[in-house]
Design a protein around this motif. Structure first.
Motif, PDB file in Angstrom:
ATOM      1  N   GLY A 247       0.792  -1.236   0.000  1.00 15.76           N
ATOM      2  CA  GLY A 247       0.000   0.000   0.000  1.00 15.76           C
ATOM      3  C   GLY A 247       0.818   1.278   0.000  1.00 15.76           C
ATOM      4  N   ASN A 248       2.082   1.188  -0.428  1.00 15.96           N
ATOM      5  CA  ASN A 248       2.912   2.400  -0.454  1.00 15.96           C
ATOM      6  C   ASN A 248       2.496   3.324  -1.591  1.00 15.96           C
ATOM      7  N   GLN A 249       2.684   4.610  -1.367  1.00 17.82           N
ATOM      8  CA  GLN A 249       2.505   5.549  -2.472  1.00 17.82           C
ATOM      9  C   GLN A 249       3.730   5.440  -3.381  1.00 17.82           C
ATOM     10  N   CYS A 250       3.514   5.449  -4.695  1.00 21.91           N
ATOM     11  CA  CYS A 250       4.641   5.276  -5.612  1.00 21.91           C
ATOM     12  C   CYS A 250       5.555   6.504  -5.578  1.00 21.91           C
ATOM     13  N   LEU A 251       6.845   6.236  -5.320  1.00 19.15           N
ATOM     14  CA  LEU A 251       7.808   7.338  -5.218  1.00 19.15           C
ATOM     15  C   LEU A 251       8.109   7.963  -6.578  1.00 19.15           C
ATOM     16  N   LEU A 252       7.952   7.181  -7.642  1.00 18.32           N
ATOM     17  CA  LEU A 252       8.131   7.769  -8.986  1.00 18.32           C
ATOM     18  C   LEU A 252       7.093   8.869  -9.201  1.00 18.32           C
ATOM     19  N   ASP A 253       5.883   8.631  -8.681  1.00 20.76           N
ATOM     20  CA  ASP A 253       4.830   9.651  -8.820  1.00 20.76           C
ATOM     21  C   ASP A 253       5.182  10.920  -8.046  1.00 20.76           C
ATOM     22  N   LEU A 254       6.060  10.777  -7.042  1.00 22.84           N
ATOM     23  CA  LEU A 254       6.493  11.956  -6.271  1.00 22.84           C
ATOM     24  C   LEU A 254       7.780  12.552  -6.857  1.00 22.84           C
ATOM     25  N   GLY A 255       8.192  11.997  -8.027  1.00 22.66           N
ATOM     26  CA  GLY A 255       9.391  12.538  -8.695  1.00 22.66           C
ATOM     27  C   GLY A 255      10.693  11.970  -8.171  1.00 22.66           C
ATOM     28  N   LYS A 256      10.629  10.872  -7.411  1.00 26.14           N
ATOM     29  CA  LYS A 256      11.869  10.291  -6.870  1.00 26.14           C
ATOM     30  C   LYS A 256      12.378   9.167  -7.774  1.00 26.14           C
ATOM     31  N   PRO A 257      13.713   8.955  -7.807  1.00 30.54           N
ATOM     32  CA  PRO A 257      14.294   8.002  -8.770  1.00 30.54           C
ATOM     33  C   PRO A 257      14.293   6.566  -8.270  1.00 30.54           C
ATOM     34  N   CYS A 258      13.129   5.942  -8.209  1.00 34.80           N
ATOM     35  CA  CYS A 258      13.026   4.582  -7.676  1.00 34.80           C
ATOM     36  C   CYS A 258      13.293   3.547  -8.780  1.00 34.80           C
ATOM     37  N   LEU A 259      14.178   2.588  -8.498  1.00 37.08           N
ATOM     38  CA  LEU A 259      14.512   1.543  -9.481  1.00 37.08           C
ATOM     39  C   LEU A 259      13.682   0.271  -9.284  1.00 37.08           C
ATOM     40  N   GLY A 260      12.638   0.355  -8.478  1.00 37.48           N
ATOM     41  CA  GLY A 260      11.787  -0.818  -8.223  1.00 37.48           C
ATOM     42  C   GLY A 260      11.288  -1.541  -9.469  1.00 37.48           C
ATOM     43  N   PRO A 261      10.919  -0.817 -10.550  1.00 35.35           N
ATOM     44  CA  PRO A 261      10.357  -1.525 -11.723  1.00 35.35           C
ATOM     45  C   PRO A 261      11.336  -2.481 -12.394  1.00 35.35           C
ATOM     46  N   ILE A 262      12.644  -2.273 -12.243  1.00 33.86           N
ATOM     47  CA  ILE A 262      13.591  -3.171 -12.932  1.00 33.86           C
ATOM     48  C   ILE A 262      14.364  -4.061 -11.946  1.00 33.86           C
ATOM     49  N   THR A 263      13.968  -4.032 -10.657  1.00 34.56           N
ATOM     50  CA  THR A 263      14.735  -4.745  -9.632  1.00 34.56           C
ATOM     51  C   THR A 263      13.959  -5.941  -9.088  1.00 34.56           C
ATOM     52  N   ALA A 264      14.639  -7.071  -8.966  1.00 32.83           N
ATOM     53  CA  ALA A 264      13.987  -8.278  -8.435  1.00 32.83           C
ATOM     54  C   ALA A 264      13.606  -8.074  -6.969  1.00 32.83           C
ATOM     55  N   GLY A 265      12.378  -8.425  -6.632  1.00 33.69           N
ATOM     56  CA  GLY A 265      11.889  -8.251  -5.266  1.00 33.69           C
ATOM     57  C   GLY A 265      12.276  -9.406  -4.362  1.00 33.69           C
ATOM     58  N   GLY A 266      11.506  -9.517  -3.257  1.00 31.87           N
ATOM     59  CA  GLY A 266      11.812 -10.540  -2.264  1.00 31.87           C
ATOM     60  C   GLY A 266      12.270  -9.901  -0.963  1.00 31.87           C
ATOM     61  N   CYS A 267      12.376  -8.574  -0.966  1.00 42.86           N
ATOM     62  CA  CYS A 267      12.839  -7.853   0.234  1.00 42.86           C
ATOM     63  C   CYS A 267      11.659  -7.192   0.940  1.00 42.86           C
ATOM     64  N   ASP A 268      10.428  -7.462   0.455  1.00 46.54           N
ATOM     65  CA  ASP A 268       9.221  -6.832   0.986  1.00 46.54           C
ATOM     66  C   ASP A 268       9.249  -5.313   0.780  1.00 46.54           C
ATOM     67  N   ALA A 269       9.978  -4.875  -0.245  1.00 54.41           N
ATOM     68  CA  ALA A 269      10.058  -3.432  -0.564  1.00 54.41           C
ATOM     69  C   ALA A 269      10.458  -2.623   0.659  1.00 54.41           C
ATOM     70  N   VAL A 270      11.405  -3.140   1.397  1.00 51.63           N
ATOM     71  CA  VAL A 270      11.724  -2.572   2.704  1.00 51.63           C
ATOM     72  C   VAL A 270      12.127  -1.106   2.630  1.00 51.63           C
ATOM     73  N   CYS A 271      12.840  -0.725   1.587  1.00 54.43           N
ATOM     74  CA  CYS A 271      13.284   0.674   1.499  1.00 54.43           C
ATOM     75  C   CYS A 271      12.103   1.611   1.288  1.00 54.43           C
ATOM     76  N   ILE A 272      11.204   1.208   0.390  1.00 59.65           N
ATOM     77  CA  ILE A 272      10.060   2.082   0.091  1.00 59.65           C
ATOM     78  C   ILE A 272       9.121   2.137   1.297  1.00 59.65           C
TER      79      ILE A 272
END
Ligand code: SF4
Ligand code: SF4
Ligand code: SF4
Length: 270
Positions: free
Chosen positions: A170-195
């Motif tokens: 349920g996180n707000q997308c950081l790309l929508d806030l203009g931040k340089p998030c590499l989530g779309p090209i990065t393999a998950g499994g970390c529970d998106a801990v940084c975001i």
């Protein structure tokens, strides 16, 4: 018979190994499950021991690293690449992008027996059977990996991008806030801990198999990030496994600009 397991490190920061040790709740389970033959800071044995599994942290940076890696490969049935340095290069590979004269005096001129080699992930040199990604890898992921081995279950990598877990959380997308998030090209499994903690993903778990690099770069450019920024960000954790970044940026002239800026750094280092 318990599996004979060894943990080792070559050039890295020891953070992956500490991830195992600082796993207070689970480390004793792990010691019970396997015959732990080697662990830096805890239990060192020479590399001539025979293992079922060796977990290797760090990348190859010098002749000692390479010798250790080859010996352990020879002495283990399965080799596990532990963390981003071993798998994709990560922060220690950053020296790859500067001139040798900027760093060699820091160690290679002092320790004459060490011979500088091109920084490289371990699978550039030996066969790797499994990868545990991340900088550092998640503590529980390491223990679950070992538990699966013990019961004979094949460990499976998480292949969906970080965005999947991020959205589930349920996180707000950081790309929508203009931040340089590499989530779309990065393999998950970390529970998106940084975001979850409001920091953008820097890509430490490595690229997804079907990443769309063109689209990722376009999204970052559209948000005002220049090519040097994009290249630096993508290089940080996975640079050695994404040579296409170099090629992509070369076509825009970024590579030349970087060379000039690293020459500028020479004075700073000296
Ligand atoms: S992957 Fe990260 S935590 Fe592990 S050795 Fe490399 S820099 Fe350290
Ligand atoms: S914040 Fe990052 S990981 Fe989350 S949905 Fe947006 S791009 Fe994907
Ligand atoms: S969110 Fe990205 S940078 Fe953070 S742990 Fe996950 S893969 Fe690594």
């Amino acid at each position: 018979m318990k599996l004979k397991v060894g943990f080792y490190g070559i050039t890295g920061c020891a953070g992956c190994l500490l991830s195992v040790i600082f796993n207070e709740d689970e480390i004793l389970d792990l010691v019970d499950l396997v015959d732990l033959k080697a662990f830096p800071f805890v239990k060192e044995v020479n590399i001539d021991e025979k293992f079922d599994y060796v977990f290797m942290e760090g990348l190859v940076a010098d002749n000692d690293d390479l010798k250790t890696l080859k010996k352990l490969r020879k002495n283990s049935k399965f080799l596990v690449s532990l963390g981003a340095c071993a798998s994709t290069g990560c922060v220690p590979a950053y020296r790859q992008y500067t001139l040798k004269e900027n760093y060699e005096h820091l160690i290679y001129k002092k320790q004459k027996r060490l011979q500088d080699l091109k920084a490289s992930p371990i699978d550039d040199h030996v066969k790797v059977d499994y990868y545990i990604p991340g900088c550092p890898p998640d503590k529980k992921e390491i223990v679950n990996f070992v538990k699966n081995l013990v019961i004979g279950k094949e460990p499976k990598p998480f292949e969906s991008p970080v965005c999947v877990e991020c959205r589930q959380n349920g996180n707000q997308c950081l790309l929508d806030l203009g931040k340089p998030c590499l989530g779309p090209i990065t393999a998950g499994g970390c529970d998106a801990v940084c975001i979850n903690g409001k920091f953008e993903c820097w890509g430490c778990r490595g690229p997804t198999k079907d990443m769309n690099l063109d689209l990722m770069i376009k999204m970052l450019r559209d948000r005002g990030f220049d090519d040097k920024f994009i290249q630096d960000r993508m290089r940080t954790f996975v640079g050695l496994k994404m040579p296409m970044i170099e090629e992509y940026m070369c076509s825009t002239g970024t590579a030349n600009r970087l060379k000039t800026s690293f020459k500028g750094k020479k004075e700073y280092f000296e």
